[in-house]
Design a protein around this motif. Structure first.
Motif, PDB file in Angstrom:
ATOM      1  N   PHE A 125     -16.299  57.089 -11.492  1.00 46.93           N
ATOM      2  CA  PHE A 125     -17.291  56.691 -12.487  1.00 46.93           C
ATOM      3  C   PHE A 125     -16.937  57.206 -13.875  1.00 46.93           C
ATOM      4  O   PHE A 125     -17.175  56.513 -14.879  1.00 46.93           O
ATOM      5  N   ASP A 126     -16.332  58.366 -13.947  1.00 47.38           N
ATOM      6  CA  ASP A 126     -15.889  58.899 -15.236  1.00 47.38           C
ATOM      7  C   ASP A 126     -14.840  57.980 -15.865  1.00 47.38           C
ATOM      8  O   ASP A 126     -14.897  57.666 -17.057  1.00 47.38           O
ATOM      9  N   GLU A 127     -13.880  57.542 -15.059  1.00 46.30           N
ATOM     10  CA  GLU A 127     -12.843  56.627 -15.551  1.00 46.30           C
ATOM     11  C   GLU A 127     -13.463  55.327 -16.063  1.00 46.30           C
ATOM     12  O   GLU A 127     -13.105  54.840 -17.140  1.00 46.30           O
ATOM     13  N   CYS A 128     -14.381  54.757 -15.309  1.00 41.43           N
ATOM     14  CA  CYS A 128     -14.989  53.485 -15.695  1.00 41.43           C
ATOM     15  C   CYS A 128     -15.887  53.619 -16.922  1.00 41.43           C
ATOM     16  O   CYS A 128     -15.998  52.684 -17.711  1.00 41.43           O
ATOM     17  N   ASN A 132     -10.636  54.947 -20.916  1.00 39.25           N
ATOM     18  CA  ASN A 132      -9.412  55.348 -21.598  1.00 39.25           C
ATOM     19  C   ASN A 132      -8.267  54.429 -21.184  1.00 39.25           C
ATOM     20  O   ASN A 132      -8.407  53.616 -20.264  1.00 39.25           O
ATOM     21  N   ILE A 133      -7.125  54.598 -21.816  1.00 40.53           N
ATOM     22  CA  ILE A 133      -5.951  53.783 -21.490  1.00 40.53           C
ATOM     23  C   ILE A 133      -5.682  53.842 -19.985  1.00 40.53           C
ATOM     24  O   ILE A 133      -5.703  54.915 -19.385  1.00 40.53           O
ATOM     25  N   ALA A 134      -5.435  52.686 -19.402  1.00 38.96           N
ATOM     26  CA  ALA A 134      -5.109  52.527 -17.975  1.00 38.96           C
ATOM     27  C   ALA A 134      -6.243  52.972 -17.050  1.00 38.96           C
ATOM     28  O   ALA A 134      -6.009  53.304 -15.898  1.00 38.96           O
ATOM     29  N   TYR A 135      -7.489  52.924 -17.522  1.00 39.67           N
ATOM     30  CA  TYR A 135      -8.610  53.376 -16.688  1.00 39.67           C
ATOM     31  C   TYR A 135      -8.764  52.534 -15.423  1.00 39.67           C
ATOM     32  O   TYR A 135      -9.143  53.073 -14.373  1.00 39.67           O
ATOM     33  N   LYS A 136      -8.469  51.246 -15.490  1.00 39.56           N
ATOM     34  CA  LYS A 136      -8.607  50.412 -14.291  1.00 39.56           C
ATOM     35  C   LYS A 136      -7.619  50.842 -13.215  1.00 39.56           C
ATOM     36  O   LYS A 136      -7.979  50.937 -12.034  1.00 39.56           O
ATOM     37  N   ASP A 137      -6.386  51.128 -13.612  1.00 33.19           N
ATOM     38  CA  ASP A 137      -5.391  51.605 -12.650  1.00 33.19           C
ATOM     39  C   ASP A 137      -5.782  52.961 -12.085  1.00 33.19           C
ATOM     40  O   ASP A 137      -5.633  53.218 -10.888  1.00 33.19           O
ATOM     41  N   SER A 138      -6.274  53.829 -12.950  1.00 31.17           N
ATOM     42  CA  SER A 138      -6.702  55.152 -12.497  1.00 31.17           C
ATOM     43  C   SER A 138      -7.882  55.044 -11.531  1.00 31.17           C
ATOM     44  O   SER A 138      -7.917  55.713 -10.493  1.00 31.17           O
ATOM     45  N   CYS A 139      -8.829  54.197 -11.858  1.00 35.26           N
ATOM     46  CA  CYS A 139      -9.990  53.993 -10.997  1.00 35.26           C
ATOM     47  C   CYS A 139      -9.559  53.481  -9.622  1.00 35.26           C
ATOM     48  O   CYS A 139      -9.996  53.989  -8.588  1.00 35.26           O
ATOM     49  N   LYS A 140      -8.678  52.481  -9.611  1.00 32.41           N
ATOM     50  CA  LYS A 140      -8.175  51.952  -8.334  1.00 32.41           C
ATOM     51  C   LYS A 140      -7.429  53.031  -7.545  1.00 32.41           C
ATOM     52  O   LYS A 140      -7.535  53.103  -6.328  1.00 32.41           O
ATOM     53  N   ALA A 141      -6.691  53.889  -8.247  1.00 34.58           N
ATOM     54  CA  ALA A 141      -5.965  54.977  -7.568  1.00 34.58           C
ATOM     55  C   ALA A 141      -6.947  55.953  -6.925  1.00 34.58           C
ATOM     56  O   ALA A 141      -6.746  56.373  -5.782  1.00 34.58           O
ATOM     57  N   TYR A 142      -8.017  56.302  -7.636  1.00 36.03           N
ATOM     58  CA  TYR A 142      -9.019  57.204  -7.050  1.00 36.03           C
ATOM     59  C   TYR A 142      -9.714  56.560  -5.856  1.00 36.03           C
ATOM     60  O   TYR A 142      -9.987  57.227  -4.849  1.00 36.03           O
ATOM     61  N   ILE A 143      -9.983  55.258  -5.939  1.00 34.44           N
ATOM     62  CA  ILE A 143     -10.597  54.570  -4.803  1.00 34.44           C
ATOM     63  C   ILE A 143      -9.641  54.576  -3.612  1.00 34.44           C
ATOM     64  O   ILE A 143     -10.052  54.807  -2.475  1.00 34.44           O
ATOM     65  N   THR A 144      -8.367  54.365  -3.870  1.00 37.06           N
ATOM     66  CA  THR A 144      -7.370  54.416  -2.798  1.00 37.06           C
ATOM     67  C   THR A 144      -7.329  55.807  -2.161  1.00 37.06           C
ATOM     68  O   THR A 144      -7.316  55.940  -0.937  1.00 37.06           O
ATOM     69  N   HIS A 145      -7.345  56.846  -2.981  1.00 33.30           N
ATOM     70  CA  HIS A 145      -7.368  58.219  -2.443  1.00 33.30           C
ATOM     71  C   HIS A 145      -8.640  58.460  -1.633  1.00 33.30           C
ATOM     72  O   HIS A 145      -8.597  59.116  -0.579  1.00 33.30           O
ATOM     73  N   LEU A 146      -9.763  57.945  -2.114  1.00 34.26           N
ATOM     74  CA  LEU A 146     -11.015  58.083  -1.368  1.00 34.26           C
ATOM     75  C   LEU A 146     -10.916  57.360  -0.028  1.00 34.26           C
ATOM     76  O   LEU A 146     -11.329  57.896   1.001  1.00 34.26           O
ATOM     77  N   LEU A 147     -10.339  56.177  -0.013  1.00 34.68           N
ATOM     78  CA  LEU A 147     -10.162  55.447   1.246  1.00 34.68           C
ATOM     79  C   LEU A 147      -9.277  56.209   2.226  1.00 34.68           C
ATOM     80  O   LEU A 147      -9.556  56.247   3.426  1.00 34.68           O
ATOM     81  N   ILE A 148      -8.216  56.795   1.732  1.00 34.39           N
ATOM     82  CA  ILE A 148      -7.340  57.591   2.599  1.00 34.39           C
ATOM     83  C   ILE A 148      -8.112  58.783   3.165  1.00 34.39           C
ATOM     84  O   ILE A 148      -8.058  59.062   4.369  1.00 34.39           O
ATOM     85  N   TYR A 149      -8.858  59.472   2.305  1.00 33.36           N
ATOM     86  CA  TYR A 149      -9.662  60.616   2.746  1.00 33.36           C
ATOM     87  C   TYR A 149     -10.675  60.184   3.813  1.00 33.36           C
ATOM     88  O   TYR A 149     -10.800  60.831   4.862  1.00 33.36           O
ATOM     89  N   LEU A 150     -11.382  59.088   3.554  1.00 41.00           N
ATOM     90  CA  LEU A 150     -12.369  58.606   4.521  1.00 41.00           C
ATOM     91  C   LEU A 150     -11.704  58.182   5.821  1.00 41.00           C
ATOM     92  O   LEU A 150     -12.227  58.454   6.907  1.00 41.00           O
ATOM     93  N   SER A 151     -10.554  57.535   5.728  1.00 40.35           N
ATOM     94  CA  SER A 151      -9.835  57.089   6.934  1.00 40.35           C
ATOM     95  C   SER A 151      -9.418  58.267   7.805  1.00 40.35           C
ATOM     96  O   SER A 151      -9.448  58.194   9.030  1.00 40.35           O
ATOM     97  N   ARG A 152      -9.031  59.348   7.174  1.00 41.02           N
ATOM     98  CA  ARG A 152      -8.577  60.526   7.915  1.00 41.02           C
ATOM     99  C   ARG A 152      -9.726  61.365   8.461  1.00 41.02           C
ATOM    100  O   ARG A 152      -9.525  62.116   9.420  1.00 41.02           O
ATOM    101  N   ASN A 153     -10.908  61.244   7.870  1.00 37.30           N
ATOM    102  CA  ASN A 153     -12.000  62.136   8.240  1.00 37.30           C
ATOM    103  C   ASN A 153     -13.247  61.453   8.798  1.00 37.30           C
ATOM    104  O   ASN A 153     -14.044  62.114   9.470  1.00 37.30           O
ATOM    105  N   TYR A 154     -13.440  60.164   8.524  1.00 39.50           N
ATOM    106  CA  TYR A 154     -14.689  59.503   8.905  1.00 39.50           C
ATOM    107  C   TYR A 154     -14.482  58.126   9.520  1.00 39.50           C
ATOM    108  O   TYR A 154     -15.371  57.290   9.482  1.00 39.50           O
ATOM    109  N   MET A 155     -13.332  57.887  10.115  1.00 42.80           N
ATOM    110  CA  MET A 155     -13.069  56.608  10.726  1.00 42.80           C
ATOM    111  C   MET A 155     -13.823  56.515  12.049  1.00 42.80           C
ATOM    112  O   MET A 155     -13.732  57.415  12.881  1.00 42.80           O
ATOM    113  N   ALA A 156     -14.564  55.429  12.245  1.00 43.41           N
ATOM    114  CA  ALA A 156     -15.280  55.209  13.504  1.00 43.41           C
ATOM    115  C   ALA A 156     -14.353  54.530  14.506  1.00 43.41           C
ATOM    116  O   ALA A 156     -14.281  54.920  15.662  1.00 43.41           O
ATOM    117  N   GLU A 157     -13.653  53.498  14.048  1.00 43.59           N
ATOM    118  CA  GLU A 157     -12.708  52.801  14.918  1.00 43.59           C
ATOM    119  C   GLU A 157     -11.771  51.934  14.099  1.00 43.59           C
ATOM    120  O   GLU A 157     -12.050  51.609  12.951  1.00 43.59           O
TER     121      GLU A 157
END
Length: 163
Positions: A125-128, A132-157
Motif C-alpha cells: 500500500f505504501d508503494e501504491c 515513486n518510480i517503478a512503483y508498479k513493479d515494486s508492488c507486484k514484487a511485494y505481492i509475489t513475495h507475499l504469495l510465496i510466504y503464504l504458499s509456504r506457511n498457509y497453503m490448504a491444498e
C-alpha cells in the motif's frame, strides 16, 4: 462457482493487473452482497470488524486479520463495528506468478495476527500510495513475495502436483 448472476468482472490496467484499494465504512451495514470472481482477493482488516461469509462459512475478522478469498469463491461482507477499514488486493494468479497459477494453490482462508503479513501489506500500500518510480513493479514484487510466504506457511491444498 458457475452461477453467472453473482459473477463480478474485474477490470485491470494492462501494465498493472492488480487492484489495490481501501474499503471504509462509517456505520455498520452489509457493504457488499454475494458475488464471486476469478481473481484471488486479500482482505486485511486495519480497523473495526466484519463478518465475511465465504462459501457458506462465516468468518469474523478484526484488526490484523487477513481473509484470503480463493478464485471462484462466493462471498459477501457485513460490517459489524464502525468505523471499519480494510486493505484489499485482487489479482489473477497467472498475472503474478506462473508456477503459482499452474499448481492451483488454495490457501487457508483466515490468517490472524501474523506480523509478516502486516509487513507485506504495508509495503504494497505504501508503494501504491507514494507512486515513486517503478512503483508498479515494486508492488507486484511485494505481492509475489507475499504469495510465496503464504504458499509456504498457509497453503490448504494444491490441486495439481508440485514441480
Amino acid at each position: 462457482m458457475s452461477d453467472k448472476s453473482y459473477f463480478e468482472k474485474k477490470v485491470y490496467d494492462i501494465d498493472f493487473p492488480v487492484q489495490v484499494f481501501y474499503e471504509h465504512r462509517n456505520r455498520c451495514c452489509l457493504y457488499y452482497g454475494s458475488h464471486w470472481h476469478e481473481e484471488i482477493e486479500f482482505t486485511y482488516v486495519t480497523e473495526g470488524s466484519v463478518i465475511i461469509t465465504l462459501d457458506q462459512q462465516e468468518y469474523t475478522l478484526s484488526k490484523g486479520d487477513l481473509l484470503i478469498i480463493n478464485s471462484n469463491s462466493l462471498h459477501k461482507a457485513q460490517c459489524i463495528s464502525a468505523p471499519y477499514t480494510c486493505k484489499v488486493i485482487a489479482f489473477r494468479a497467472s498475472d503474478m506468478m506462473e508456477k503459482f497459477a499452474i499448481q492451483n494453490i488454495l490457501f487457508n482462508p483466515l490468517i490472524q495476527n501474523d506480523p509478516q503479513i502486516d509487513y507485506y501489506m504495508e509495503r504494497i500500500f505504501d508503494e501504491c500510495e507514494k507512486q515513486n518510480i517503478a512503483y508498479k513493479d515494486s508492488c507486484k514484487a511485494y505481492i509475489t513475495h507475499l504469495l510465496i510466504y503464504l504458499s509456504r506457511n498457509y497453503m490448504a491444498e494444491t490441486l495439481t502436483s508440485k514441480e
